[in-house]
Design an enzyme around this catalytic site. Structure first.
Site, mmCIF file in Angstrom:
data_model
loop_
_atom_site.group_PDB
_atom_site.id
_atom_site.type_symbol
_atom_site.label_atom_id
_atom_site.label_comp_id
_atom_site.label_asym_id
_atom_site.label_seq_id
_atom_site.Cartn_x
_atom_site.Cartn_y
_atom_site.Cartn_z
ATOM 1 N N ARG A 161 0.781 -1.059 0.003
ATOM 2 C CA ARG A 161 0.102 0.054 0.084
ATOM 3 C C ARG A 161 0.587 1.367 0.213
ATOM 4 O O ARG A 161 0.369 2.124 -0.100
ATOM 5 C CB ARG A 161 -0.913 0.245 0.961
ATOM 6 C CG ARG A 161 -1.921 -1.151 1.251
ATOM 7 C CD ARG A 161 -2.873 -0.674 2.220
ATOM 8 N NE ARG A 161 -3.709 -2.075 2.359
ATOM 9 C CZ ARG A 161 -4.828 -2.184 3.595
ATOM 10 N NH1 ARG A 161 -4.937 -1.307 4.484
ATOM 11 N NH2 ARG A 161 -5.646 -3.183 3.340
ATOM 12 N N ARG B 115 -18.354 -2.523 9.389
ATOM 13 C CA ARG B 115 -17.000 -2.309 9.932
ATOM 14 C C ARG B 115 -16.909 -0.854 10.382
ATOM 15 O O ARG B 115 -17.366 -0.015 9.434
ATOM 16 C CB ARG B 115 -15.781 -3.016 8.935
ATOM 17 C CG ARG B 115 -15.607 -4.234 9.030
ATOM 18 C CD ARG B 115 -14.768 -4.645 7.900
ATOM 19 N NE ARG B 115 -13.360 -3.871 7.547
ATOM 20 C CZ ARG B 115 -12.662 -3.972 6.613
ATOM 21 N NH1 ARG B 115 -12.646 -5.136 5.941
ATOM 22 N NH2 ARG B 115 -11.806 -3.138 6.506
ATOM 23 N N ARG C 11 -10.095 6.562 4.206
ATOM 24 C CA ARG C 11 -9.153 5.450 3.591
ATOM 25 C C ARG C 11 -8.872 5.573 2.315
ATOM 26 O O ARG C 11 -7.530 5.425 2.009
ATOM 27 C CB ARG C 11 -9.838 4.199 3.846
ATOM 28 C CG ARG C 11 -9.969 3.625 5.062
ATOM 29 C CD ARG C 11 -11.068 2.756 5.307
ATOM 30 N NE ARG C 11 -10.524 1.428 5.003
ATOM 31 C CZ ARG C 11 -11.305 0.210 4.443
ATOM 32 N NH1 ARG C 11 -12.671 0.248 4.595
ATOM 33 N NH2 ARG C 11 -10.786 -0.682 4.141
ATOM 34 N N ARG D 286 -21.282 -1.845 2.686
ATOM 35 C CA ARG D 286 -20.800 -3.239 2.889
ATOM 36 C C ARG D 286 -21.238 -3.913 4.190
ATOM 37 O O ARG D 286 -20.888 -2.993 5.284
ATOM 38 C CB ARG D 286 -19.300 -3.288 2.520
ATOM 39 C CG ARG D 286 -18.614 -4.665 2.689
ATOM 40 C CD ARG D 286 -17.459 -4.665 2.228
ATOM 41 N NE ARG D 286 -16.446 -3.841 2.806
ATOM 42 C CZ ARG D 286 -14.981 -3.789 2.417
ATOM 43 N NH1 ARG D 286 -14.527 -4.163 1.439
ATOM 44 N NH2 ARG D 286 -14.123 -3.081 2.946
#
Length: 229
Positions: free
Chosen positions: A125, A189, A200, A160
């Site tokens: 990442r 989450r 993010r 999600r």
């Protein structure tokens, strides 16, 4: 760097990739054929796990996810697993010395991976991750970079839901489980909440080019692939 028009793991023939692939193969590929070593990268919500699983099923290499490796190590209760648990429970990032250089490197030395090859699921990442991969000799033949519009990613992430028991992931637009008990235990989450998801994506976008830099400098082809759809 254009989107892949067609892909075949047999010799990594990528339609539209051009002469750069040929020259790279002449420099990097061993004389005798070896199984595929492919790294799939992309932002949160791009569907890396789904695409890796499809490629593995179609072409035969093993789908290797660092997240899965870390969870398995924790379940085994090893010393490294205990270190991982402490880091993950605190919300910290697994250091490369433990994650890439020890656990991932060790898994890729096992015979089944040597025979079948691997599809790497989001192993890097940031620049330091990529440099660690190369130092350990974990060199992909090809990097597939998934491209998805930001609004689509936010919709995917914020919608999600995860089953904490099975870790299966669901989305209302794609269908929820039919079992009422499973439906009731689905959770979002904390990092999938809209504001957190946006942060993010900001972090990913800010680090993307730096993460790809060492791989490109090593001569590894990076091909952009649409992950929208």
């Amino acid at each position: 760097m254009g989107a892949v028009q067609g892909c075949c793991f047999s010799g990594f023939a990528l339609a539209g990739f051009g002469n750069s692939q040929t020259s790279w193969r002449q420099r990097r590929q061993p004389k005798s054929p070896r199984p595929p070593h492919v790294l799939v990268l992309g932002p949160p919500g791009a569907g890396k796990g789904t695409q890796c699983a499809k490629l593995a099923d179609k072409y035969g290499p093993l789908h290797i996810s660092t997240g899965d490796l870390y969870r398995a190590e924790v379940q085994r209760g090893t010393e490294m697993g205990q270190q991982l648990k402490a880091i993950m429970d605190s919300g910290g990032l697994v250091p490369d010395e433990l994650g890439i250089q020890a656990i991932l490197h060790g898994r890729l030395q096992q015979q089944d991976v040597k025979v079948s090859g691997w599809i790497g699921d989001g192993w890097t990442r940031e620049k330091a991750n990529s440099e660690s991969l190369l130092r350990c000799g974990l060199v992909p033949d090809l990097v597939l970079s998934l491209q998805v519009p930001r609004d689509v990613l936010l919709q995917r992430l914020s919608g999600r839901r995860v089953d904490p028991v099975t870790r299966a992931t669901y989305h209302p637009e794609l269908g929820l489980p039919t079992n009422p008990e499973v439906q009731q235990r689905l959770v979002q989450r904390s990092d999938d909440a809209l504001e957190a998801a946006a942060k993010r994506l900001d972090i990913y976008e800010g680090q993307r080019e730096a993460a790809l830099g060492p791989l490109r400098a090593f001569g590894i082809p990076v091909v952009e692939v649409s992950g929208n759809g």
